[in-house]
Design an enzyme around this catalytic site. Structure first.
Site, PDB file in Angstrom:
ATOM      1  N   SER A 186       1.290 -37.186  20.246  1.00 48.82           N
ATOM      2  CA  SER A 186       0.307 -37.292  19.165  1.00 48.82           C
ATOM      3  C   SER A 186       0.219 -35.991  18.375  1.00 48.82           C
ATOM      4  CB  SER A 186      -1.058 -37.677  19.724  1.00 48.82           C
ATOM      5  OG  SER A 186      -1.030 -39.001  20.225  1.00 48.82           O
ATOM      6  N   ASP A 187       0.187 -34.875  19.074  1.00 49.94           N
ATOM      7  CA  ASP A 187       0.210 -33.582  18.396  1.00 49.94           C
ATOM      8  C   ASP A 187       1.496 -33.395  17.605  1.00 49.94           C
ATOM      9  OD1 ASP A 187      -2.158 -32.070  18.743  1.00 49.94           O
ATOM     10  OD2 ASP A 187      -1.681 -31.747  20.841  1.00 49.94           O
ATOM     11  N   LEU A 188       2.626 -33.712  18.240  1.00 51.60           N
ATOM     12  CA  LEU A 188       3.917 -33.478  17.597  1.00 51.60           C
ATOM     13  C   LEU A 188       4.116 -34.403  16.404  1.00 51.60           C
ATOM     14  CD1 LEU A 188       6.121 -32.983  20.784  1.00 51.60           C
ATOM     15  CD2 LEU A 188       5.017 -31.242  19.369  1.00 51.60           C
TER      16      LEU A 188
END
Length: 377
Positions: A186-188
């Protein structure tokens, strides 16, 4: 304005003469006010493509500096996503700090931050504020949820967004609880969409002459990763279920246990099925015409998988892969991370590179794009 890291100075930036592929973003300057992962990953990508990135951190540094592993007291987490950047310390709660930042922004093409809306407003870096002073600036903001929604302003980390996006519900075996993905997808994903958004904003500026603001909510970025699975659920109303390493509509497609490890086999097209049967001497399956088509194999998933597992059991991983590769069947060993980083392909591509910064030596992963080549090169 104090420099706290000499990763790459301006003198070693876009004006440096280079050989080989040309960094396609050479000459661009990006300012990074973000912390932890999504924003820094976006600007790491821009830096790897040749942009000059100046990361402005608060006194005490980015929160990721507290996250290990550590080498000589230095966070490799922080180093990894901030490689290739000039890192400065500035207290934006002070008038002088905001003035120094504004001077930087007057020279910049891109700004990326993940400040909450109220914090950005208080510090004078909300998009509506900056657009008056810096009309050509492309601004990208990252948050867990879109501004103006009931969820806007809620704190969110990768685990929270994986849970809300449905990604966790799809990850793991059906007889086990949901798992988060092994990397912070999700961050990436938000970071990559932020980098894409920054470049799209520059293209808009090329045409219109004006900058602007692009918003990247982490939840929206994660939902985009659902791709065809999301389309299926939205169209049919079906609830996708965890299926481990298998594929809901492709058989065989998954991992199988050899004597000394696991291999994966991906028969995504019917044309590979006869080759697989021949390689593993699955004569009965090959002669069964109902299995020649994917639908037939999906209907008899357990039978097909059991036969393949039976043919592989007892053989070494190397022996299984050798016979499958000889018959052009898509396959691979399931590697540990250290194994994956030591393959001939990875060594040949120089994916792992040695870095030494401020007397701290470590090895890290290079960007997948090395630069842009001349069409006649």
């Amino acid at each position: 304005m104090d420099r706290t890291d000499d990763d790459r100075s301006k003198e070693a930036g876009p004006s440096t003469v280079r050989s080989g592929p040309v960094p396609p973003l050479a000459g661009l300057r990006a300012i990074d006010l973000s912390q932890v992962l999504a924003g820094p990953y976006a600007t790491w990508a821009l830096a790897q493509l040749g942009a000059e990135v100046i990361k402005v951190e608060p006194p005490g540094g980015d929160a990721s500096m507290q996250v290990g592993p550590f080498v000589r007291g230095t966070s490799l987490y922080h180093r990894t996503v901030n490689a290739g950047k000039v890192i400065l310390t500035e207290d934006l709660s002070t008038q002088s700090g905001r003035k120094h930042l504004d001077d930087l922004l007057s020279t910049a093409d891109i700004l990326i931050h993940n400040l909450r809306a109220d914090s950005a407003e208080r510090l004078g870096v909300a998009p509506r504020q900056l657009s008056v002073r810096h009309p050509r600036l492309v601004m990208v903001t990252i948050a867990g949820f879109a501004d103006g929604t009931p969820e806007g302003g809620r704190p969110a980390y990768d685990l929270v967004i994986q849970a809300l996006s449905g990604i966790m519900s799809l990850t793991g075996n059906p007889d086990q609880p949901p798992f988060r993905a092994g990397v912070p997808v999700s961050d990436l994903a938000a970071g990559l969409w932020a980098a894409i958004g920054a470049l799209a904003g520059l293209r808009h500026r090329d045409i219109s002459g004006d900058g602007g603001h692009l918003e990247v909510p982490m939840l929206d970025a994660s939902l985009s990763l659902l791709s065809y699975i999301g389309t299926d659920a939205a169209t049919t109303g079906n609830t996708p279920v965890r299926i481990g390493n298998q594929h809901p509509a492709v058989v065989p497609y998954g991992s199988y246990e050899a004597a000394d490890g696991h291999v994966v086999i991906a028969v995504y097209s019917d044309r590979f099925w006869p080759s697989l049967c021949h390689a593993l001497e699955l004569r009965a399956l090959k002669e069964d015409s109902a299995l020649n088509r994917m639908a037939g194999r999906v209907a008899r998933r357990e039978e097909v998988n059991a036969a393949i597992q039976g043919a592989i059991a007892g053989r070494t991983r190397a022996a299984v892969l050798a016979v499958l590769e000889a018959h052009d069947v898509p396959c691979a060993p399931v590697l540990e991370v250290d194994e994956a980083l030591a393959t001939p392909y990875v060594r040949g591509r120089a994916v792992v590179r040695d870095v030494e910064e401020n007397s701290v030596a470590y090895r890290t992963i290079a960007a997948p794009i090395k630069g842009i080549k001349r069409s006649d090169g």
